[in-house]
Design a protein around this motif. Structure first.
Motif, mmCIF file in Angstrom:
data_model
loop_
_atom_site.group_PDB
_atom_site.id
_atom_site.type_symbol
_atom_site.label_atom_id
_atom_site.label_comp_id
_atom_site.label_asym_id
_atom_site.label_seq_id
_atom_site.Cartn_x
_atom_site.Cartn_y
_atom_site.Cartn_z
ATOM 1 N N PHE A 181 3.201 6.478 10.563
ATOM 2 C CA PHE A 181 2.192 5.761 9.712
ATOM 3 C C PHE A 181 0.840 5.811 10.361
ATOM 4 O O PHE A 181 0.441 5.815 11.491
ATOM 5 N N SER A 182 -0.070 5.735 9.313
ATOM 6 C CA SER A 182 -1.731 5.405 9.836
ATOM 7 C C SER A 182 -1.972 4.268 9.780
ATOM 8 O O SER A 182 -1.061 3.026 9.391
ATOM 9 N N ASN A 183 -3.073 3.972 10.358
ATOM 10 C CA ASN A 183 -3.435 2.381 10.492
ATOM 11 C C ASN A 183 -5.161 2.432 10.308
ATOM 12 O O ASN A 183 -5.883 3.021 11.098
ATOM 13 N N THR A 184 -5.692 1.763 9.300
ATOM 14 C CA THR A 184 -6.908 1.831 8.795
ATOM 15 C C THR A 184 -7.750 0.988 9.886
ATOM 16 O O THR A 184 -8.739 1.414 9.962
ATOM 17 N N SER A 224 -0.370 -3.730 4.161
ATOM 18 C CA SER A 224 -1.620 -3.387 5.010
ATOM 19 C C SER A 224 -2.072 -4.612 5.707
ATOM 20 O O SER A 224 -2.608 -4.625 6.715
ATOM 21 N N LEU A 225 -1.897 -5.683 4.792
ATOM 22 C CA LEU A 225 -2.607 -7.019 5.313
ATOM 23 C C LEU A 225 -1.692 -7.708 6.601
ATOM 24 O O LEU A 225 -2.509 -8.087 7.348
ATOM 25 N N ASN A 272 0.962 -1.220 -0.068
ATOM 26 C CA ASN A 272 0.178 -0.020 0.201
ATOM 27 C C ASN A 272 0.912 1.185 0.109
ATOM 28 O O ASN A 272 1.544 1.835 -0.971
ATOM 29 N N GLY A 273 0.912 1.872 1.078
ATOM 30 C CA GLY A 273 1.736 3.192 1.108
ATOM 31 C C GLY A 273 3.039 2.982 0.951
ATOM 32 O O GLY A 273 3.674 1.888 1.397
ATOM 33 N N THR A 317 -12.564 -3.680 7.916
ATOM 34 C CA THR A 317 -11.510 -4.423 6.912
ATOM 35 C C THR A 317 -10.446 -4.588 7.565
ATOM 36 O O THR A 317 -9.772 -3.715 8.568
ATOM 37 N N PRO A 318 -9.630 -5.599 7.167
ATOM 38 C CA PRO A 318 -8.660 -6.508 8.049
ATOM 39 C C PRO A 318 -7.271 -5.833 7.522
ATOM 40 O O PRO A 318 -6.338 -6.438 7.181
ATOM 41 N N LEU A 319 -7.506 -4.331 7.433
ATOM 42 C CA LEU A 319 -6.051 -3.588 6.853
ATOM 43 C C LEU A 319 -5.520 -2.691 7.820
ATOM 44 O O LEU A 319 -6.078 -2.009 8.706
ATOM 45 N N GLY A 320 -3.924 -2.850 8.378
ATOM 46 C CA GLY A 320 -3.633 -2.209 9.314
ATOM 47 C C GLY A 320 -2.815 -0.887 8.713
ATOM 48 O O GLY A 320 -3.472 0.050 8.262
ATOM 49 N N ILE A 321 -1.285 -1.023 8.905
ATOM 50 C CA ILE A 321 -0.626 0.248 8.441
ATOM 51 C C ILE A 321 -0.897 0.521 6.988
ATOM 52 O O ILE A 321 -1.343 -0.371 6.234
ATOM 53 N N ASN A 322 -1.068 1.902 6.609
ATOM 54 C CA ASN A 322 -1.777 2.249 5.366
ATOM 55 C C ASN A 322 -0.626 3.261 4.973
ATOM 56 O O ASN A 322 0.288 2.920 3.844
ATOM 57 N N GLY A 323 -0.750 4.597 5.315
ATOM 58 C CA GLY A 323 0.142 5.749 4.648
ATOM 59 C C GLY A 323 1.332 5.439 5.333
ATOM 60 O O GLY A 323 1.531 5.298 6.678
ATOM 61 N N VAL A 324 2.358 6.106 4.783
ATOM 62 C CA VAL A 324 3.737 6.008 5.499
ATOM 63 C C VAL A 324 4.623 7.352 4.933
ATOM 64 O O VAL A 324 4.341 7.520 3.810
#
Length: 219
Positions: A96-99, A48-49, A31-32, A80-87
Motif C-alpha cells: 500500500f501507498s500512503n499519500t 484514505s481518510l 479509494n484504492g 492533505t489528510p489522506l493516508g493509505i491510497n493504492g493497494v
C-alpha cells in the motif's frame, strides 16, 4: 459512501448493468481497491481518510474493517489528510501507498479474510504517492500526484523516472497500468488530472490526459 459492481458479461460495448453492492457509512474516503478472493467475492478497499482497509463481500454486501495499521495513517503535517491510497496484493502481502506519509509498505494478509497475519514493514521511502502498479518483474511504479512525478521502486530504493514540480508533462498523475499484449508489456499508461490537487508552480492546471512511458530501459 457507496460501492458499485459492473456486470460485464464478456466484452462490454455499452449498456452494462450497474448494481449497488453496499453502503459503507462508516467509511471516510474509499479509494484504492483490489481483489482478495475471486471465488468468495472478496475485495479490499482502502479508506484514505481513516487510514484503514475494508474487506467487502460483493456477493452478500457484508463488510468490515480488517486492517487498521499505523503505517496507513496520514501524518498530522501532511498537505492533505489522506493516508493509505493504492493497494495491491502480491505473494501473500498487501502492498500500500500512503499519500500523507512518505512510505511504501506491505503487510502479510489472509487470502480468506483480508486480516493481517503479521506486522507491517516499510518497503521504501517515497513522498506523496497516489496509486501504483507492479510490473511483471516485481518493480513498483508509483504515481506521485502532488509532485507531478512518476518513480519506480526496486530493491527498496525509489528512483525518479519522469516529471517534476515545474512540469505539466505528468501534472496530477494519479494511476498507471501496463499494456496487456506482449508488445506493450513494458508500456506504462498513466492517467493525470492536470494538477487539480496541487497546481504546477502553484497556479497552473492543464487538461487531464492519458500519457505513457516505455519502461523497457528500466531493468
Amino acid at each position: 459512501m457507496n460501492t458499485f459492481a459492473v456486470d460485464a458479461n464478456g466484452n462490454v460495448m455499452g449498456g452494462a448493468t450497474i448494481t449497488k453492492v453496499a453502503d459503507l457509512p462508516t467509511a471516510g474516503f474509499l479509494n484504492g481497491m483490489t481483489t482478495l478472493n475471486v471465488n468468495a467475492g472478496l475485495v479490499l478497499i482502502a479508506d484514505s481518510l481513516n487510514g484503514t482497509v475494508y474487506t467487502l463481500n460483493v456477493i452478500t454486501g457484508t463488510y468490515k474493517v480488517t486492517i487498521d495499521d499505523a503505517k496507513m495513517k496520514a501524518l498530522s503535517t501532511a498537505i492533505t489528510p489522506l493516508g493509505i491510497n493504492g493497494v495491491k496484493i502480491r505473494n501473500g502481502y498487501l502492498y500500500f501507498s500512503n499519500t500523507g506519509n512518505p512510505i511504501f509498505s506491505r503487510i502479510p494478509i489472509s487470502s480468506t479474510t483480508g486480516c493481517a497475519t503479521g506486522s507491517s514493514l516499510v518497503v521504501a521511502s517515497i513522498p506523496q504517492v497516489d496509486d501504483f502498479v507492479f510490473r511483471a518483474d516485481g518493480t513498483a511504479w508509483m504515481s506521485q500526484n502532488q509532485i507531478q512525478s512518476e518513480s519506480v521502486v526496486k530493491n527498496g530504493v525509489a528512483t525518479l523516472v519522469a516529471g517534476n514540480n515545474f512540469s505539466t508533462t505528468l501534472a496530477g498523475v494519479t494511476a498507471g497500468q501496463f499494456g496487456r499484449s506482449t508488445a506493450t508489456a513494458n508500456i506504462l499508461y498513466l492517467t493525470t488530472n492536470g494538477g487539480l490537487a496541487i497546481p504546477v508552480n502553484g497556479s497552473i492546471v492543464v487538461p487531464g490526459k492519458v500519457a505513457y512511458i516505455d519502461t523497457s530501459k528500466y531493468s
